[in-house]
Scaffold this active site. Structure first.
Site, mmCIF file in Angstrom:
data_model
loop_
_atom_site.group_PDB
_atom_site.id
_atom_site.type_symbol
_atom_site.label_atom_id
_atom_site.label_comp_id
_atom_site.label_asym_id
_atom_site.label_seq_id
_atom_site.Cartn_x
_atom_site.Cartn_y
_atom_site.Cartn_z
ATOM 1 N N GLY A 9 -7.446 24.733 26.535
ATOM 2 C CA GLY A 9 -6.472 24.272 25.535
ATOM 3 C C GLY A 9 -6.601 22.786 25.281
ATOM 4 N N GLY A 12 -5.371 21.266 21.984
ATOM 5 C CA GLY A 12 -3.941 21.296 21.678
ATOM 6 C C GLY A 12 -3.276 19.951 21.936
ATOM 7 N N GLN A 13 -1.974 19.897 21.668
ATOM 8 C CA GLN A 13 -1.223 18.640 21.868
ATOM 9 C C GLN A 13 -1.384 18.115 23.297
ATOM 10 O OE1 GLN A 13 3.295 17.416 21.106
ATOM 11 N NE2 GLN A 13 3.149 18.682 22.943
ATOM 12 N N ASP A 14 -1.056 18.954 24.282
ATOM 13 C CA ASP A 14 -1.063 18.477 25.669
ATOM 14 C C ASP A 14 -2.484 18.221 26.154
ATOM 15 O OD1 ASP A 14 1.587 19.017 25.409
ATOM 16 O OD2 ASP A 14 1.738 20.376 27.127
ATOM 17 N N SER A 124 6.828 27.397 31.224
ATOM 18 C CA SER A 124 7.696 26.916 30.151
ATOM 19 C C SER A 124 9.172 27.171 30.424
ATOM 20 C CB SER A 124 7.300 27.640 28.857
ATOM 21 O OG SER A 124 8.289 27.503 27.877
ATOM 22 N N GLU A 126 11.034 28.216 28.311
ATOM 23 C CA GLU A 126 11.382 29.461 27.609
ATOM 24 C C GLU A 126 11.549 30.622 28.588
ATOM 25 O OE1 GLU A 126 11.845 30.317 24.021
ATOM 26 O OE2 GLU A 126 12.424 28.245 24.347
ATOM 27 N N TYR A 148 6.862 35.674 23.926
ATOM 28 C CA TYR A 148 6.231 34.481 24.514
ATOM 29 C C TYR A 148 6.859 34.174 25.879
ATOM 30 C CZ TYR A 148 5.322 29.518 25.381
ATOM 31 O OH TYR A 148 4.979 28.319 25.969
HETATM 32 P P1 NAP Z 1 -0.843 23.980 21.534
HETATM 33 O O1 NAP Z 1 -0.863 22.627 20.862
HETATM 34 O O2 NAP Z 1 -0.422 25.169 20.757
HETATM 35 O O3 NAP Z 1 -2.318 24.237 22.122
HETATM 36 C C1 NAP Z 1 -2.692 25.496 22.585
HETATM 37 C C2 NAP Z 1 -4.157 25.448 22.992
HETATM 38 O O4 NAP Z 1 -4.569 26.746 23.472
HETATM 39 C C3 NAP Z 1 -5.120 25.099 21.857
HETATM 40 O O5 NAP Z 1 -6.108 24.212 22.347
HETATM 41 C C4 NAP Z 1 -5.741 26.455 21.513
HETATM 42 O O6 NAP Z 1 -7.029 26.355 20.959
HETATM 43 C C5 NAP Z 1 -5.825 27.068 22.901
HETATM 44 N N1 NAP Z 1 -6.026 28.527 22.879
HETATM 45 C C6 NAP Z 1 -5.199 29.443 22.331
HETATM 46 N N2 NAP Z 1 -5.705 30.667 22.510
HETATM 47 C C7 NAP Z 1 -6.886 30.535 23.186
HETATM 48 C C8 NAP Z 1 -7.881 31.440 23.647
HETATM 49 N N3 NAP Z 1 -7.775 32.750 23.458
HETATM 50 N N4 NAP Z 1 -8.950 30.941 24.316
HETATM 51 C C9 NAP Z 1 -9.084 29.640 24.507
HETATM 52 N N5 NAP Z 1 -8.172 28.716 24.090
HETATM 53 C C10 NAP Z 1 -7.089 29.167 23.424
HETATM 54 O O7 NAP Z 1 0.073 23.924 22.838
HETATM 55 P P2 NAP Z 1 0.665 22.651 23.644
HETATM 56 O O8 NAP Z 1 1.961 22.262 23.038
HETATM 57 O O9 NAP Z 1 -0.401 21.664 23.852
HETATM 58 O O10 NAP Z 1 1.035 23.355 25.022
HETATM 59 C C11 NAP Z 1 0.091 23.487 26.075
HETATM 60 C C12 NAP Z 1 0.521 24.608 26.996
HETATM 61 O O11 NAP Z 1 1.797 24.324 27.538
HETATM 62 C C13 NAP Z 1 0.654 25.982 26.354
HETATM 63 O O12 NAP Z 1 0.299 26.938 27.319
HETATM 64 C C14 NAP Z 1 2.141 26.100 26.046
HETATM 65 O O13 NAP Z 1 2.523 27.458 25.989
HETATM 66 C C15 NAP Z 1 2.712 25.382 27.242
HETATM 67 N N6 NAP Z 1 3.994 24.729 27.058
HETATM 68 C C16 NAP Z 1 4.201 23.864 26.019
HETATM 69 C C17 NAP Z 1 5.396 23.206 25.909
HETATM 70 C C18 NAP Z 1 5.646 22.217 24.789
HETATM 71 O O14 NAP Z 1 6.805 21.879 24.559
HETATM 72 N N7 NAP Z 1 4.615 21.714 24.128
HETATM 73 C C19 NAP Z 1 6.402 23.403 26.869
HETATM 74 C C20 NAP Z 1 6.142 24.268 27.936
HETATM 75 C C21 NAP Z 1 4.937 24.907 28.029
HETATM 76 P P3 NAP Z 1 -7.285 26.314 19.341
HETATM 77 O O15 NAP Z 1 -7.294 24.857 19.000
HETATM 78 O O16 NAP Z 1 -8.611 26.967 19.242
HETATM 79 O O17 NAP Z 1 -6.187 27.077 18.679
HETATM 80 O O1 F7E Z 2 11.951 25.566 18.237
HETATM 81 C C1 F7E Z 2 14.985 26.081 16.221
HETATM 82 C C2 F7E Z 2 14.413 27.303 16.889
HETATM 83 O O2 F7E Z 2 9.592 26.160 17.663
HETATM 84 C C3 F7E Z 2 12.995 24.861 18.844
HETATM 85 C C4 F7E Z 2 6.996 25.678 22.375
HETATM 86 O O3 F7E Z 2 6.229 24.540 22.662
HETATM 87 O O4 F7E Z 2 8.894 24.774 23.513
HETATM 88 C C5 F7E Z 2 8.459 25.299 22.273
HETATM 89 O O5 F7E Z 2 9.204 26.459 21.930
HETATM 90 C C6 F7E Z 2 14.329 25.352 18.312
HETATM 91 C C7 F7E Z 2 14.496 26.880 18.347
HETATM 92 O O6 F7E Z 2 10.167 25.276 19.977
HETATM 93 C C8 F7E Z 2 13.472 25.891 12.945
HETATM 94 O O7 F7E Z 2 15.160 28.471 16.563
HETATM 95 C C9 F7E Z 2 15.475 25.823 13.768
HETATM 96 O O8 F7E Z 2 15.763 27.197 18.865
HETATM 97 O O9 F7E Z 2 10.194 23.727 18.094
HETATM 98 P P1 F7E Z 2 10.394 25.151 18.414
HETATM 99 P P2 F7E Z 2 10.541 26.410 21.057
HETATM 100 O O10 F7E Z 2 10.715 27.736 20.456
HETATM 101 O O11 F7E Z 2 11.658 25.870 21.879
HETATM 102 C C10 F7E Z 2 8.782 25.677 24.632
HETATM 103 C C11 F7E Z 2 9.247 24.939 25.860
HETATM 104 C C12 F7E Z 2 7.434 26.288 24.737
HETATM 105 O O12 F7E Z 2 6.979 26.593 25.837
HETATM 106 C C13 F7E Z 2 6.784 26.720 23.472
HETATM 107 O O13 F7E Z 2 5.374 26.859 23.662
HETATM 108 O O14 F7E Z 2 14.439 24.989 16.951
HETATM 109 N N1 F7E Z 2 14.612 25.961 14.804
HETATM 110 N N2 F7E Z 2 14.798 25.787 12.616
HETATM 111 C C14 F7E Z 2 13.367 26.001 14.331
HETATM 112 N N3 F7E Z 2 12.170 26.115 14.949
HETATM 113 C C15 F7E Z 2 11.061 26.118 14.185
HETATM 114 N N4 F7E Z 2 9.855 26.207 14.788
HETATM 115 N N5 F7E Z 2 11.126 26.031 12.818
HETATM 116 C C16 F7E Z 2 12.305 25.910 12.139
HETATM 117 O O15 F7E Z 2 12.341 25.825 10.932
#
Ligand code: NAP
Ligand code: F7E
Length: 329
Positions: A9, A12-14, A124, A126, A148
């Protein structure tokens, strides 16, 4: 000797923030990327000559084993996943394959290639979903509210299980929402800051959102990847909640973002019922007490600073797009 790390990944952002952190600390950094007909490496383009990328896919066991055999890393950060919650209702099986079983495939590869690898799993908040207590800590029971969230619960427990079954140094970081200018535009924070920039610069009028009452504990991604690294530097593996301890509603996020550009959000926001989720996580707030005590970790960027950083970055980017200029790195 130079330490080697593999990030899944990495595009991705992280992944981008973690790659920067590891390079700064002198690591040899390898990234796993999946094949695509069009390369989309915007987030890591500025690091390309300092990274080694390997093609593999979370769905393909042998490809993962081969990457580990080729790289022989000391640390593996498993960040790859289908990470957008709404998509998990549209593609629940694929989400399970990537986000749940993908973790087992990574752990099986570690078990096969080198059990001394230190493994980080991106769990997460979530998983807490309809949490029965606030704030949530490492002992709070899980109650996921989306495919998810359910997949992440599986990923968390299989990580714990491989630690207990095979003595693998496997950590699960339970990270609350973390955002940045590199956040995907479908997530609510970036959707809002991108729209604020476009509205301010006169190329958008309205922004459609879903549930404005949902509350999240939002932090800065750059702070959160530091916690991932710290977990793998400990003497023993464990699981850690990473959060700011403060929650805000989506409405407050909107207010803060529009206030940055002196606009009244009431003039621009409309609620679209189609964006309301089949099952919502109403509020989340984390207690990162263990991370603070054992890792010495704490967030540095506050909520208003985060929103300001994102709005300013989107204003710069949209302005460059309008001027047909290239965005400086
Ligand atoms: P992201 O921006 O959506 O990045 C996801 C990454 O996973 C991308 O590099 C994507 O590659 C790769 N990927 C998806 N499917 C794949 C596959 N089948 N094989 C190989 N690579 C694959 O997510 P992020 O926000 O950086 O988050 C990183 C991780 O932390 C994720 O697991 C997410 O669920 C978890 N997380 C995120 C948050 C948050 O708030 N950001 C919080 C808690 C946990 P492509 O570029 O090819 O799509
Ligand atoms: O939604 C509300 C929506 O999509 C946050 C992922 O990184 O963090 C992320 O998951 C809240 C929700 O993030 C819109 O209903 C309102 O309550 O930004 P989100 P998420 O679902 O919390 C967790 C920790 C992860 O692990 C996940 O990978 O915002 N909301 N209106 C909306 N959300 C979106 N996306 N779009 C709207 O228009």
């Amino acid at each position: 000797m130079t330490r080697k790390a593999l990030i899944t990944g990495i595009t991705g952002q992280d992944g981008a923030y973690l790659a920067e952190l590891l390079l700064d600390r002198g690591y040899e950094v390898h990234g796993m990327v999946r094949r695509s007909s069009t390369e989309r490496f915007e987030r890591i383009n500025h690091l390309r000559d300092r990274l080694t990328l390997h093609q593999a896919d979370l769905l393909d066991q042998l490809s993962i084993v081969k990457v580990l055999q080729d790289v022989r890393p000391e640390e593996v950060y498993n960040l790859a996943a289908q990470s957008f919650v709404p998509t998990s209702w549209l593609q629940p099986l694929l989400t399970g394959e990537f986000t749940a079983l993908g973790v087992t495939r990574m752990l099986e590869a570690v078990r096969l290639v080198d059990r001394k690898i230190r493994f980080y799993q991106a769990s997460s908040s979530e998983m807490f979903g309809a949490a029965r207590e606030e704030p949530q800590n490492e002992q709070t029971p899980f109650y996921p509210r989306s495919p998810y969230g359910v997949a992440k619960v599986y990923g968390h427990w299989i990580t714990v299980n491989y630690r207990e079954s095979y003595d693998i140094f496997a950590c699960s970081g339970i990270l609350f929402n973390h955002e940045s200018p590199r956040r995907g535009k479908e997530f609510v924070s970036r959707k809002i800051t991108d729209a604020v920039a476009r509205i301010k610069l006169g190329v958008q009028e309205k922004l459609l959102l879903g549930n404005l009452d949902a509350a999240r504990d939002w932090g800065f991604a750059g702070d959160y990847v530091r916690a991932m690294w710290l977990m793998l530097q400990r003497d023993a593996p464990s699981d850690y909640v990473v959060a700011t301890g403060r929650k805000h509603t989506v409405r407050e996020l909107v207010e803060e973002a529009f206030a940055q550009v002196d606009l009244d959000w009431h003039d621009h926001i409309e609620v679209d019922p189609r964006l309301i989720r089949p099952a919502e996580v109403n509020k989340l707030r984390g207690d990162a007490g263990r991370a603070r005590a054992e890792l010495g970790w704490q967030p540095e960027v506050t909520f208003p600073e985060l929103v300001k950083m994102m709005v300013e970055a989107d204003l710069r980017r949209v302005q460059c797009e309008l001027n047909q200029q290239e965005l400086p790195p």
